[in-house]
Structure formats: structure tokens, C-alpha cells
Design an enzyme around this catalytic site. Structure first.
Site, PDB file in Angstrom:
ATOM      1  N   GLU A   1      -5.227   5.586   8.929  1.00 37.37           N
ATOM      2  CA  GLU A   1      -4.642   5.531   7.593  1.00 37.37           C
ATOM      3  C   GLU A   1      -5.740   5.335   6.549  1.00 37.37           C
ATOM      4  OE1 GLU A   1      -0.976   3.040   5.468  1.00 37.37           O
ATOM      5  OE2 GLU A   1      -2.177   2.109   7.053  1.00 37.37           O
TER       6      GLU A   1
ATOM      7  N   LYS B   1       5.175   7.871   4.347  1.00 38.96           N
ATOM      8  CA  LYS B   1       5.432   6.493   4.772  1.00 38.96           C
ATOM      9  C   LYS B   1       6.663   5.921   4.072  1.00 38.96           C
ATOM     10  CE  LYS B   1       2.891   2.137   5.446  1.00 38.96           C
ATOM     11  NZ  LYS B   1       1.591   1.464   5.199  1.00 38.96           N
TER      12      LYS B   1
ATOM     13  N   CYS C   1       1.385   2.663  10.180  1.00 39.33           N
ATOM     14  CA  CYS C   1       1.094   1.244  10.047  1.00 39.33           C
ATOM     15  C   CYS C   1       2.348   0.361  10.067  1.00 39.33           C
ATOM     16  CB  CYS C   1       0.277   1.002   8.784  1.00 39.33           C
ATOM     17  SG  CYS C   1      -0.689  -0.535   8.850  1.00 39.33           S
TER      18      CYS C   1
END
Length: 546
Positions: free
Chosen positions: A86, A187, A220
Site C-alpha cells: 500500500e 479501499k 490493510c
């Protein structure tokens, strides 16, 4: 930008969905070769100053040049899929405005059939996508990377359009071995990234098929949530998860590699996790976690500012296991059979410790070589049964329990049982971060939590004599349904043995709110630097951090 959808593109999208739903795992090869690169990323020196597009590209090309070299090395080792972390291309610390030159419009591959390496001029300002596509194509490898994307909007036609006229997304892109863009994932669960990035307006379930298996991808902090991660696994049958990450480490609890290993073990999936390596932000720890075992991983050595390429042969479908049905010996203080040592009120302390969640701690009795302890907070109780093998007189261990909603960073409800080394004999020391070594070993240990949800994850860390962290994945068994860790002894001294429970139904309700709404714009565009500077996705221990 020409995003007109022709008949062939529509047909392509329909065929892709059809093939995806009908995949026959019995016809897949048993294994594939994967690579994960932990990247010591390069960030702009003056991240808050908005650069030109050329300057932004120059910075990103420096990171991409490293990606290109690692992809070539992996391909020479017959790797079939490679994963990068990321923010690995853009670097850190930009503001919302200074990030704009680093962003690209990323078309939806469900609607657009595009190979950037073949058609680099089809869409304007897509140099990063073209570079990634060519890496994949020239090395005949599937490639997964994280980048910044932008969607332009207008307040006149979109009621949620940010006042600055754009959505900025933290985005994964996947290219097949021919360099074709096959997945775009934005995300959904941001972690201290606002107002730099906006969440996807809805959970996206991004998965794709390859000749060697089906893969899903998230980013994440998504790992902590039911949508999209758990539903990818349970509803879409995904057994291979690709996770670009930028994860802080503040030992001894919720290290990056702790969480990755615990997630893979609990859900019995392959988790390929690529973290950044960054000394200032204490980022490190990546690997290829294969169900109940680990194929390859790095520790949390963030002081080493060189990247690491990890490769492993992975089974396409993790070996099926039978979860041990370890009975829960208690459901609160009413059951005292296993509470041979129950701490009194003056032996426990309560602290605001993790994201504002209140922890209750009690020290393990110094006069006992072995004991059984029960500790409760609210409706959650933890039970610890243990015996020391070699107890250092200079070290103090505590049992802790917590249950509550995270007040900062992410909207998550956590139940936690934890055995951890404290930093001294003062109860306050049990809040300490940076505890990285120990001398005490255990010859037997069982930790249980009476969590209300079956979604729980083991977090275990030991420390070898020569330093570093070891996950001891073969030295304990874990029952997700019983929220139980059982070990007949750890080879190395113990830092942390914990169970993290996730009660998704109790998560605070959130709705899609762009990072800069019309009402919030005057606040975040003011002089408060903390409101405009990027904060990275992290899951560490400092209350106001990540």
C-alpha cells in the site's frame, strides 16, 4: 477520457462474470508460485507542496523502477503472481491537494477491456498503469499493486460530491500475465486516511480467476471487517487473499505479522501480505501465510531500509482442517471450577490503552509457578491456565481483558484476551509499547475467551535469544469456535499470547461520507496541519496514533 462501452466490452464483462462463477477447483493445479515484495518506499521530500505532474511521475518512477527489477527477479524464479504494498508507488505524507498530481483515473475493467501496455494513449495521464501493465506483460506474470485514483464529480449531479470536485481513492489494480487490467478495487475501510482519501461508496468484492486459482484483494484495515473481507471468503469462496498494507508496529501487540498469521490460521486461507518498510513509521513485516503454516515472512525490522522479496510455492486450496472443539470452561464468574486464582479488586487495574478501549489487567502471581486465572470485564471473561518453564525474576506478566468499540482510527468493536509481558512491576507498565524482548518461557499455556462471536484471531509472538520476533505458528493450536489458544510449550520466551475477537454486528454504524463534504470543508482546509496531513493505515498501540 473515452469511457464509451461498446458491445464487445459488455460481452467481455459478461463472459468474465460467467467464467468466474463456474470455476472448477478440481481442475486447478495443486500449487502456484507467489512473491511478495516488502518495499522500502521513496516519499517526496516536501510532501505538502503540490508538485507538477512531471515531478510526481519522477518520484513514482523511482519506486516503479524498483518494482520492475523485483518483478524481473521473481519471473526468473518462475513466480506466477507478485504483490506490492500500500502506498508503495506514491509514498507518504501528502495532503489532499498535493496528492492530486499522483492520482490517475482507473477505468472499471468490468466495463472496459484495456491493456495499457498495448494502448498507452487510450486514456490520458495513465503512465503508472502503463508501467505496471508492461511489467506484467514483459515478465508474463500476474501483478498486484496499490496506487491512488481519482474520480471527478460535480455537485450539480452528485449530492455527495466533495466540494473540491473529486473523489480520491486508495486503489488496488491487478494486471494479468498479458498486462490486461482485470481488477480495480477501492479501499472501503479507511484508517486515519481522511481527508487524503475517500472511502469507496460501497463495499466492492474484487476477485479474479487465474489458471492457477481464484484470488481476492483488499487493503490493510479491510482485514478487520466483514465487508468486504469476510464476505469474500464466505460468500465468494475465496481462499487466496492479496493484501497490500502500510501497517505500524508497536510491540508487543498487533504487529503486522501477528495479525496476518492469525487471520490466515483462523480462517484457513492463504494470505499474501505486502507491507511497506519505513523506519520513522515503524513499518515492516510481510509474508506468505498459508493456512495453518507460514511459507515465508519477514520480521518487524523496520530499521533495515532495504526491501525484501519473498517467494514460496503455495497450495491453491489450503488443506482442510477440523477445528478442535475446545469446550469453554466458563461463561463468566458464575463458573468457579477453573478460577482457582481469581484476582481481587485491588489486584486489577483499568486503563485506556488501545484506541480508547478500556483494558483491565491483573499480574500473574509471582509466588506461583503455575496457576489458573479468570478475569472479566463487562460480559467478556478470559481464562488463563499456565505453568512456567523458566521464569525470570526480573519480568512481570499480566492477563488483560477488554471489550468495546474503537474510538479512533476505525469503527470496530473488539473483544480481547491477552497475556503479555509488562515493562516493569508497575501496572502502568502494562500499557507500554516497544516491549521487544523477554527471557521467561512457558511449558504449558491455555488462553480462552467467552466471546459472543465466532470470529476470533490468535496473536502470538515469541522472541528468540538473538532478537527479532517469532510467530511460533507450529507450537500452538487455535480453535476459532472456542476462542482458545493451547500450547504445550513455546521454544522461545513469550512476549504476547492474545485472542482478538471481532463482533461485526456491534460495529458502530457508519455511512458513506466523503472525506471533504461541503459542511466539513471549512474545517479541514484550515490551518490545522493534522487535519490535512496523511496518516497511514495502522493498527498499533498508541491511543492517538496510527
Amino acid at each position: 477520457m473515452d469511457l464509451v462501452i461498446g458491445f464487445s466490452a459488455v460481452l467481455f464483462a459478461v463472459l468474465r462474470v460467467s467464467v468466474s462463477e463456474q470455476i472448477d477447483v478440481s481442475k486447478l493445479p495443486e500449487t502456484y508460485v507467489a512473491a511478495v515484495y516488502e518495499h522500502a518506499l521513496i516519499s517526496p521530500r516536501d510532501a505538502e507542496t503540490t508538485p507538477t505532474r512531471k515531478d510526481a511521475l519522477d518520484l513514482m518512477y523511482r519506486n516503479l523502477k524498483i518494482y520492475q527489477k523485483q518483478t524481473q527477479i521473481a519471473a526468473e524464479k518462475n513466480v506466477q503472481i507478485i504483490l506490492f504494498p500500500e502506498y508503495g508507488i506514491t509514498g507518504f505524507d501528502q495532503t489532499r491537494d498535493s496528492m492530486v498530481p499522483y492520482l490517475e483515473e482507473v477505468p472499471d475493467p468490468k466495463e472496459i477491456d484495456w491493456t495499457p501496455c498495448v494502448e498507452p494513449e487510450r486514456f490520458a495521464n495513465t503512465e503508472v498503469q502503463t508501467a505496471l501493465s508492461c511489467m506484467a506483460r514483459k515478465n508474463s506474470i500476474h501483478l498486484v499493486a496499490n496506487m491512488g485514483s481519482v474520480v471527478w464529480c460535480s455537485n450539480e449531479t452528485d449530492a455527495t460530491c466533495p466540494i473540491d470536485g473529486r473523489y480520491q481513492h486508495n486503489t488496488n489494480v491487478v494486471f494479468d500475465h498479458n498486462g490486461r487490467l482485470i481488477v480495480r478495487y477501492r479501499k472501503y475501510n479507511l484508517a486515519d486516511e481522511s481527508p487524503l482519501m475517500d472511502p469507496s461508496p460501497e463495499a466492492e468484492f474484487a476477485f479474479f480467476d487465474t489458471p492457477f486459482g481464484r484470488f481476492g484483494t483488499v487493503i490493510c484495515a479491510d482485514l478487520l471487517f466483514k465487508q468486504p473481507t469476510i464476505e469474500l471468503i464466505e460468500k465468494h469462496g475465496i481462499k487466496n487473499i492479496l493484501l497490500p498494507s502500510a501497517w505500524f508496529n508497536n510491540p508487543p501487540f498487533i504487529l503486522a505479522i501477528q495479525m496476518y498469521e492469525g487471520f490466515a490460521k483462523s480462517l484457513n486461507v492463504n494470505l499474501l501480505a505486502a507491507n511497506c518498510r519505513h523506519r520513522e513509521y515503524k513499518m515492516a513485516g510481510s509474508g506468505i501465510f498459508t493456512g495453518q503454516t507460514i511459507a515465508n515472512y519477514t520480521g518487524a525490522d523496520f530499521d533495515d531500509e532495504t526491501g525484501t522479496l519473498m517467494m514460496a510455492t503455495v497450495k491453491s486450496q489450503p488443506k482442510q482442517i477440523r477445528q478442535p472443539r475446545m469446550s469453554r470452561p466458563f461463561m463468566g464468574r458464575h463458573h468457579t471450577n477453573f478460577a482457582k486464582y481469581s484476582p481481587t479488586s485491588n489486584e486489577t487495574s483499568r486503563y485506556e490503552y488501545l484506541y480508547g478501549i478500556t483494558f483491565t489487567y491483573t499480574f500473574l502471581p509471582e509466588t506461583k509457578h503455575k496457576a489458573e486465572i479468570e478475569l472479566c470485564h463487562s460480559k467478556v471473561c478470559c481464562f488463563l491456565e499456565y505453568s512456567f518453564k523458566n521464569k525470570s525474576k526480573e519480568e512481570f506478566f499480566a492477563l488483560g481483558v477488554a471489550s468495546g468499540a474503537v474510538k479512533d482510527t476505525v469503527a470496530a468493536y473488539l473483544d480481547i484476551c491477552i497475556l503479555r509481558k509488562c515493562n516493569g512491576s508497575d501496572p502502568d507498565s502494562c500499557n507500554a509499547v516497544g516491549v521487544e524482548s523477554a527471557e521467561t518461557t512457558f511449558e504449558h499455556l491455555t488462553l480462552r475467551g467467552n466471546f459472543s462471536s465466532n470470529y476470533s484471531f490468535p496473536l502470538v509472538t515469541t522472541t528468540p535469544v538473538n532478537g527479532g520476533f517469532d510467530l511460533a505458528e507450529t507450537e500452538y493450536n487455535f480453535s476459532r469456535h472456542g476462542s482458545t489458544i493451547h500450547s504445550r510449550g513455546f521454544t522461545h520466551p513469550v512476549l504476547t499470547v492474545a485472542i482478538l475477537g471481532r463482533n461485526y454486528e456491534k460495529d458502530p454504524e457508519t455511512a458513506f461520507i466523503p472525506s471533504i463534504s461541503r459542511t466539513a470543508f471549512s474545517v479541514v482546509s484550515g490551518s490545522d496541519k493534522a487535519c490535512t496531513t496523511m496518516w497511514i493505515c495502522t493498527l498499533s498501540l498508541v491511543t492517538l496514533l496510527i
